[in-house]
Every structure is written in structure tokens, then in C-alpha cells.
Design a protein around this motif. Structure first.
Motif, PDB file in Angstrom:
ATOM      1  N   VAL A 138     -11.362  21.565  23.526  1.00  0.00           N
ATOM      2  CA  VAL A 138     -12.737  21.669  23.047  1.00  0.00           C
ATOM      3  C   VAL A 138     -13.005  20.470  22.138  1.00  0.00           C
ATOM      4  O   VAL A 138     -12.301  20.273  21.145  1.00  0.00           O
ATOM      5  CB  VAL A 138     -12.993  22.985  22.291  1.00  0.00           C
ATOM      6  N   LEU A 139     -14.007  19.685  22.478  1.00  0.00           N
ATOM      7  CA  LEU A 139     -14.300  18.441  21.771  1.00  0.00           C
ATOM      8  C   LEU A 139     -15.648  18.497  21.078  1.00  0.00           C
ATOM      9  O   LEU A 139     -16.563  19.199  21.526  1.00  0.00           O
ATOM     10  CB  LEU A 139     -14.285  17.266  22.756  1.00  0.00           C
ATOM     11  N   SER A 140     -15.770  17.717  20.006  1.00  0.00           N
ATOM     12  CA  SER A 140     -17.020  17.620  19.259  1.00  0.00           C
ATOM     13  C   SER A 140     -17.880  16.496  19.827  1.00  0.00           C
ATOM     14  O   SER A 140     -17.489  15.322  19.783  1.00  0.00           O
ATOM     15  CB  SER A 140     -16.726  17.352  17.778  1.00  0.00           C
ATOM     16  N   PHE A 141     -19.062  16.850  20.334  1.00  0.00           N
ATOM     17  CA  PHE A 141     -19.970  15.877  20.925  1.00  0.00           C
ATOM     18  C   PHE A 141     -21.313  15.807  20.184  1.00  0.00           C
ATOM     19  O   PHE A 141     -22.278  15.287  20.711  1.00  0.00           O
ATOM     20  CB  PHE A 141     -20.280  16.276  22.383  1.00  0.00           C
ATOM     21  N   GLY A 142     -21.390  16.337  18.954  1.00  0.00           N
ATOM     22  CA  GLY A 142     -22.697  16.637  18.395  1.00  0.00           C
ATOM     23  C   GLY A 142     -23.314  15.674  17.412  1.00  0.00           C
ATOM     24  O   GLY A 142     -24.423  15.932  16.929  1.00  0.00           O
ATOM     25  N   THR A 143     -22.663  14.557  17.075  1.00  0.00           N
ATOM     26  CA  THR A 143     -23.229  13.747  15.993  1.00  0.00           C
ATOM     27  C   THR A 143     -24.535  13.066  16.387  1.00  0.00           C
ATOM     28  O   THR A 143     -25.274  12.617  15.505  1.00  0.00           O
ATOM     29  CB  THR A 143     -22.233  12.683  15.489  1.00  0.00           C
ATOM     30  N   ARG A 144     -24.861  12.996  17.657  1.00  0.00           N
ATOM     31  CA  ARG A 144     -26.150  12.430  18.062  1.00  0.00           C
ATOM     32  C   ARG A 144     -27.320  13.296  17.616  1.00  0.00           C
ATOM     33  O   ARG A 144     -28.476  12.860  17.669  1.00  0.00           O
ATOM     34  CB  ARG A 144     -26.201  12.265  19.581  1.00  0.00           C
ATOM     35  N   HIS A 145     -27.037  14.525  17.212  1.00  0.00           N
ATOM     36  CA  HIS A 145     -28.104  15.443  16.815  1.00  0.00           C
ATOM     37  C   HIS A 145     -28.380  15.431  15.317  1.00  0.00           C
ATOM     38  O   HIS A 145     -29.248  16.175  14.850  1.00  0.00           O
ATOM     39  CB  HIS A 145     -27.741  16.873  17.230  1.00  0.00           C
ATOM     40  N   VAL A 146     -27.623  14.639  14.551  1.00  0.00           N
ATOM     41  CA  VAL A 146     -27.795  14.651  13.102  1.00  0.00           C
ATOM     42  C   VAL A 146     -27.975  13.232  12.587  1.00  0.00           C
ATOM     43  O   VAL A 146     -27.736  12.245  13.301  1.00  0.00           O
ATOM     44  CB  VAL A 146     -26.581  15.309  12.405  1.00  0.00           C
ATOM     45  N   HIS A 147     -28.386  13.121  11.344  1.00  0.00           N
ATOM     46  CA  HIS A 147     -28.546  11.822  10.708  1.00  0.00           C
ATOM     47  C   HIS A 147     -27.208  11.084  10.746  1.00  0.00           C
ATOM     48  O   HIS A 147     -26.166  11.661  10.410  1.00  0.00           O
ATOM     49  CB  HIS A 147     -28.995  12.029   9.260  1.00  0.00           C
ATOM     50  N   PRO A 148     -27.199   9.810  11.147  1.00  0.00           N
ATOM     51  CA  PRO A 148     -25.916   9.110  11.304  1.00  0.00           C
ATOM     52  C   PRO A 148     -25.110   9.006  10.021  1.00  0.00           C
ATOM     53  O   PRO A 148     -23.882   8.838  10.069  1.00  0.00           O
ATOM     54  CB  PRO A 148     -26.325   7.721  11.820  1.00  0.00           C
ATOM     55  N   SER A 149     -25.761   9.106   8.872  1.00  0.00           N
ATOM     56  CA  SER A 149     -25.022   8.981   7.615  1.00  0.00           C
ATOM     57  C   SER A 149     -24.086  10.155   7.377  1.00  0.00           C
ATOM     58  O   SER A 149     -23.184  10.059   6.530  1.00  0.00           O
ATOM     59  CB  SER A 149     -25.994   8.849   6.438  1.00  0.00           C
ATOM     60  N   ILE A 150     -24.266  11.275   8.077  1.00  0.00           N
ATOM     61  CA  ILE A 150     -23.386  12.429   7.876  1.00  0.00           C
ATOM     62  C   ILE A 150     -22.473  12.666   9.081  1.00  0.00           C
ATOM     63  O   ILE A 150     -21.854  13.719   9.194  1.00  0.00           O
ATOM     64  CB  ILE A 150     -24.179  13.707   7.547  1.00  0.00           C
ATOM     65  N   GLY A 151     -22.364  11.665   9.950  1.00  0.00           N
ATOM     66  CA  GLY A 151     -21.521  11.832  11.129  1.00  0.00           C
ATOM     67  C   GLY A 151     -20.072  12.136  10.798  1.00  0.00           C
ATOM     68  O   GLY A 151     -19.429  12.962  11.454  1.00  0.00           O
ATOM     69  N   ALA A 152     -19.534  11.480   9.765  1.00  0.00           N
ATOM     70  CA  ALA A 152     -18.132  11.732   9.406  1.00  0.00           C
ATOM     71  C   ALA A 152     -17.938  13.141   8.872  1.00  0.00           C
ATOM     72  O   ALA A 152     -16.905  13.778   9.117  1.00  0.00           O
ATOM     73  CB  ALA A 152     -17.657  10.698   8.381  1.00  0.00           C
ATOM     74  N   MET A 153     -18.932  13.643   8.143  1.00  0.00           N
ATOM     75  CA  MET A 153     -18.850  15.029   7.658  1.00  0.00           C
ATOM     76  C   MET A 153     -18.803  15.995   8.828  1.00  0.00           C
ATOM     77  O   MET A 153     -17.997  16.935   8.850  1.00  0.00           O
ATOM     78  CB  MET A 153     -20.051  15.347   6.767  1.00  0.00           C
ATOM     79  N   VAL A 154     -19.653  15.770   9.826  1.00  0.00           N
ATOM     80  CA  VAL A 154     -19.677  16.652  10.990  1.00  0.00           C
ATOM     81  C   VAL A 154     -18.336  16.618  11.713  1.00  0.00           C
ATOM     82  O   VAL A 154     -17.764  17.671  12.047  1.00  0.00           O
ATOM     83  CB  VAL A 154     -20.815  16.256  11.948  1.00  0.00           C
ATOM     84  N   GLU A 155     -17.797  15.425  11.926  1.00  0.00           N
ATOM     85  CA  GLU A 155     -16.555  15.325  12.681  1.00  0.00           C
ATOM     86  C   GLU A 155     -15.363  15.894  11.900  1.00  0.00           C
ATOM     87  O   GLU A 155     -14.510  16.572  12.473  1.00  0.00           O
ATOM     88  CB  GLU A 155     -16.290  13.866  13.060  1.00  0.00           C
ATOM     89  N   ARG A 156     -15.288  15.640  10.594  1.00  0.00           N
ATOM     90  CA  ARG A 156     -14.213  16.232   9.793  1.00  0.00           C
ATOM     91  C   ARG A 156     -14.297  17.761   9.838  1.00  0.00           C
ATOM     92  O   ARG A 156     -13.287  18.448  10.031  1.00  0.00           O
ATOM     93  CB  ARG A 156     -14.280  15.754   8.344  1.00  0.00           C
ATOM     94  N   SER A 157     -15.509  18.286   9.682  1.00  0.00           N
ATOM     95  CA  SER A 157     -15.678  19.737   9.672  1.00  0.00           C
ATOM     96  C   SER A 157     -15.339  20.335  11.032  1.00  0.00           C
ATOM     97  O   SER A 157     -14.770  21.432  11.118  1.00  0.00           O
ATOM     98  CB  SER A 157     -17.112  20.091   9.269  1.00  0.00           C
ATOM     99  N   ALA A 158     -15.701  19.628  12.108  1.00  0.00           N
ATOM    100  CA  ALA A 158     -15.359  20.102  13.447  1.00  0.00           C
ATOM    101  C   ALA A 158     -13.849  20.160  13.639  1.00  0.00           C
ATOM    102  O   ALA A 158     -13.321  21.103  14.239  1.00  0.00           O
ATOM    103  CB  ALA A 158     -15.997  19.202  14.499  1.00  0.00           C
ATOM    104  N   LEU A 159     -13.146  19.164  13.120  1.00  0.00           N
ATOM    105  CA  LEU A 159     -11.687  19.163  13.221  1.00  0.00           C
ATOM    106  C   LEU A 159     -11.076  20.272  12.372  1.00  0.00           C
ATOM    107  O   LEU A 159     -10.108  20.926  12.788  1.00  0.00           O
ATOM    108  CB  LEU A 159     -11.141  17.797  12.797  1.00  0.00           C
ATOM    109  N   ILE A 160     -11.619  20.513  11.178  1.00  0.00           N
ATOM    110  CA  ILE A 160     -11.125  21.607  10.347  1.00  0.00           C
ATOM    111  C   ILE A 160     -11.322  22.942  11.071  1.00  0.00           C
ATOM    112  O   ILE A 160     -10.481  23.843  10.970  1.00  0.00           O
ATOM    113  CB  ILE A 160     -11.841  21.603   8.977  1.00  0.00           C
ATOM    114  N   GLY A 161     -12.418  23.046  11.827  1.00  0.00           N
ATOM    115  CA  GLY A 161     -12.664  24.251  12.603  1.00  0.00           C
ATOM    116  C   GLY A 161     -11.804  24.371  13.847  1.00  0.00           C
ATOM    117  O   GLY A 161     -11.918  25.353  14.591  1.00  0.00           O
ATOM    118  N   GLY A 162     -10.940  23.384  14.096  1.00  0.00           N
ATOM    119  CA  GLY A 162      -9.973  23.496  15.175  1.00  0.00           C
ATOM    120  C   GLY A 162     -10.298  22.759  16.448  1.00  0.00           C
ATOM    121  O   GLY A 162      -9.550  22.875  17.429  1.00  0.00           O
ATOM    122  N   LEU A 163     -11.395  21.986  16.480  1.00  0.00           N
ATOM    123  CA  LEU A 163     -11.692  21.247  17.705  1.00  0.00           C
ATOM    124  C   LEU A 163     -10.661  20.140  17.904  1.00  0.00           C
ATOM    125  O   LEU A 163     -10.069  19.632  16.960  1.00  0.00           O
ATOM    126  CB  LEU A 163     -13.107  20.679  17.664  1.00  0.00           C
TER     127      LEU A 163
END
Length: 381
Positions: free
Chosen positions: A129-154
């Protein structure tokens, strides 16, 4: 003035990324000569509700408070919580008052992203299961989204800049734009050019739904790349899907019938836990986008619960410093910090007199999240 509407890190670090009424509060208390010693807690719910959420964003929150003359305790990143505090701060109020806005922001969105990532992960424990979602949010928070996705087990992320921030390699193969750039009927040229151009370490995953029937394009991709083909991806627009499960089963059947059982089938586009559960026995992997990145932020609040050693709280909040516990049956229990209670205490030291006393490891947080999910039975459908 910046070309982009982005608050710079130095403004966050200085406390300027705050709501204006905290500036008014600071001015008023300073004028009155009041700076009480307080205990303040970050909570979403006062009592357990049965709806667990996953804590993330703690690294940024800790670095925000680092250097301030305060003590702070917090749950470990990757802990499921259900009522009671996730973070407790003790110190003179004016030393941290202006940081409340940024503190809540760091925790609220990240915890929501991590929670939905864990829901997606738990929907197919044996699948990629991979994280594909940063295109849906402001680019300045892309790292937050990806770190959180990894913490959630992706299992992986797609944002290149976020990968550089996190020390993780972003993954991905081809969009529909690549196929369209080669023109209708020339899908083979696009797949072949990709295979010739891209580093050999990149998996050969062909997108197989751009112009024609998914089975048709999948079989053409197999004929084009042969044994070099690792996976096929189906990202069919919802209006053209019909019975998507049937389509995936048909693709799987035709691959197996031609002795290509080793070619995985990967699906993306509007994927959520429900669709993952519906497809997990016929698809090998999933790309999850907006369900994770666009999660509604957790409604955290920071409340003073003690002033100069005495319990104090606004109407509707619980006074007194608290501790939260994981009980033997997987429950979440809230109790006053100075009372005995059964279970494993979850609030642990984070800062002592402004010094950071904890490290932050994505893999450790992800392992904790998955173990905690088993322990509490998350999600409770």
C-alpha cells in the motif's frame, strides 16, 4: 513578499505563526504582571469514546517547543489514543502561549493523515500500500503527509522533495500523460521508451488503461516487455470502470492463463479502505491518495488544567494534570496523574527544561502503530 503563500520556518520558530489573540493575551498578562505557572494539555476528547486515532506530528511539535523553559510529556509517535491528553506542558504560561496555534497545527493534520493511513494499511495487511496523495495538498506540507503515511504503516511514498526531507526514496513509474504524449495506439512505444530510459532499479510497472480495454493493454504490455515486466497498474477513471473487481479478476485470469502469474496487478484512483477490502484478494497492491492526504484534521485543543499547583479548567473541561494508560484488555484509560491506576502509562518525557529527551524514528513509530492496532483492535468497523 514571498512568491508563494508559505509561512517560513523562522516565523514558526519565533512564535509568529500564531492567532492574533495570543498576542493580545501576551500583551495583557505582561501589562498586568501576571505569568502563572500552569499545566496545559492537548486533547481531542476528555473521556474515551471508542474511536481511536493515531498520534503523528510529534517531531515537529517537539522541535517547536525545544529551547523554551518548559517541561513536556507526550505519547510516543505511532500510539493510538482515545480521549485524554496526548501532550502535557508545564511551565510559565507566557513562555509558550504564542506557540499554541502552531503546536495544534503540527499535531492535528498529521495525526489525521496517519490515522487514515493505518486504516488503509489494516484493510490489506499482506498487500503493498503506497502513499499517492501529496498532489491533493499544499506542496509545503508534502513531507508531513508522507511521514505521517509511513507512520501509519504505508510501504512507500511518491513525493520526491518529501523523500529528500525524510531520507526516503520516492517511488513511481508513469502517468497517463506519458502514454498520451506518444499518441493513441502507440502505448508500446511509451512502455518501451520507459524501459530503455529509466534506471534498471526502478520497477517496470506499466499503466494499462489509457485508451483501450484494460485486458487488451495489459496483454500488449506483457508482449512488449516480456519477463522484464514487474507489474501492471490500473487507474481507470471511475466513470469508465463498471465492475472494477470484475475487471481486476479478468486481468489476473488472463495473465495467469499466459503463464505470467509473476506479474502483479496494482490499482489506484479513489482507493479507500472499503475498496481495498473489496479488492485485496484479487489485487497485489494499492496506491492511496486523497483518502490519506485529505483526512479531516483531528480537533485538538490546548487547555490549562492547573494554575500555580491548583486544579483549574474552563467549563466543560477536566481540571488537573492527567495520565493515560493502555489497559490489559487494549482499552484507553484516563486518570489524574497523581493517582494510582492500572495499565501501561503512555505519557512519557519529551522535553525537560526545554531540552529534547526523545528521538524520532519513522520505522519505530510505524512498528508501534501496527502493534498498537492489534492490541486495541483498530479499526473497529
Amino acid at each position: 513578499m514571498s512568491e508563494f503563500d508559505i509561512i517560513p520556518p523562522e516565523a514558526i520558530e519565533s512564535g509568529d505563526a500564531t492567532d492574533a489573540y495570543f498576542d493580545r493575551t501576551t500583551e495583557t498578562l505582561s501589562h498586568a504582571g501576571r505569568n502563572p505557572h500552569v499545566v496545559a494539555e492537548v486533547t481531542a476528547d476528555q473521556f474515551p469514546t471508542g474511536e481511536f486515532e493515531l498520534l503523528a506530528g510529534l517531531k515537529d511539535a517537539a522541535h517547536l517547543l525545544e529551547g523554551l523553559p518548559i517541561d513536556a510529556d507526550a505519547l510516543p509517535a505511532g500510539t493510538l489514543f482515545d480521549g485524554g491528553p496526548v501532550c502535557r506542558i508545564e511551565g510559565n504560561y507566557l513562555d509558550f502561549a504564542r506557540y499554541e496555534t502552531a503546536l495544534l497545527g503540527f499535531l492535528s493534520h498529521a495525526s489525521a493523515v496517519a490515522t487514515n493511513a493505518l486504516r488503509a494499511r489494516r484493510a490489506a495487511p499482506e498487500s503493498t500500500v503506497l502513499s499517492f496523495g501529496t498532489r491533493h495538498v499544499h506542496p509545503s506540507i508534502g513531507a508531513m503527509v508522507e511521514r505521517s503515511a509511513l507512520i501509519g504503516g504505508l510501504d512507500g511514498i511518491s513525493n520526491v522533495a518529501a523523500g529528500a526531507v525524510l531520507g526516503r526514496e520516492a517511488g513511481g513509474t508513469m502517468p497517463h500523460a506519458l502514454l498520451i504524449a506518444f499518441g493513441r495506439g502507440n502505448q508500446e512505444d511509451a512502455w518501451r521508451a520507459f524501459d530503455e530510459a529509466v534506471d534498471p532499479d526502478v520497477p517496470r510497472v506499466t499503466l494499462c488503461d489509457t485508451y483501450s480495454d484494460e485486458v487488451d493493454e495489459v496483454l500488449r504490455a506483457v508482449e512488449t516487455l516480456g519477463d522484464d515486466l514487474d507489474s501492471v497498474r490500473l487507474d481507470t477513471t471511475g466513470s469508465r470502470r463498471g465492475d472494477f473487481r470484475h475487471i481486476v479478476r479478468e486481468v489476473r485470469w488472463e495473465l495467469d492463463a499466459r503463464d505470467h502469474a509473476d506479474v502483479d496487478v496494482f490499482v489506484s484512483g479513489g482507493i479507500d479502505p472499503s475498496s481495498i477490502r473489496h479488492l485485496r484478494d484479487v489485487a497485489d497492491g494499492f496506491g492511496v491518495g486523497g483518502y490519506v492526504s485529505n483526512a479531516d484534521p483531528v480537533d485538538f485543543a490546548l487547555d490549562i488544567v492547573a494554575v500555580d499547583g491548583e486544579p483549574a479548567a474552563k467549563r466543560g473541561k477536566l481540571s488537573g494534570a492527567k495520565q493515560v494508560y493502555r489497559t490489559d484488555d487494549g482499552g484507553h484509560h484516563v486518570a489524574l496523574a497523581d493517582r494510582d491506576a492500572d495499565g501501561e502509562a503512555l505519557l512519557e518525557p519529551l522535553l525537560r527544561d526545554g531540552e529534547l529527551v526523545r528521538e524520532f524514528d519513522i520505522d519505530a513509530a510505524a512498528d508501534r502503530a501496527l502493534a498498537d492496532a492489534e492490541r486495541v483492535g483498530f479499526p473497529r468497523e
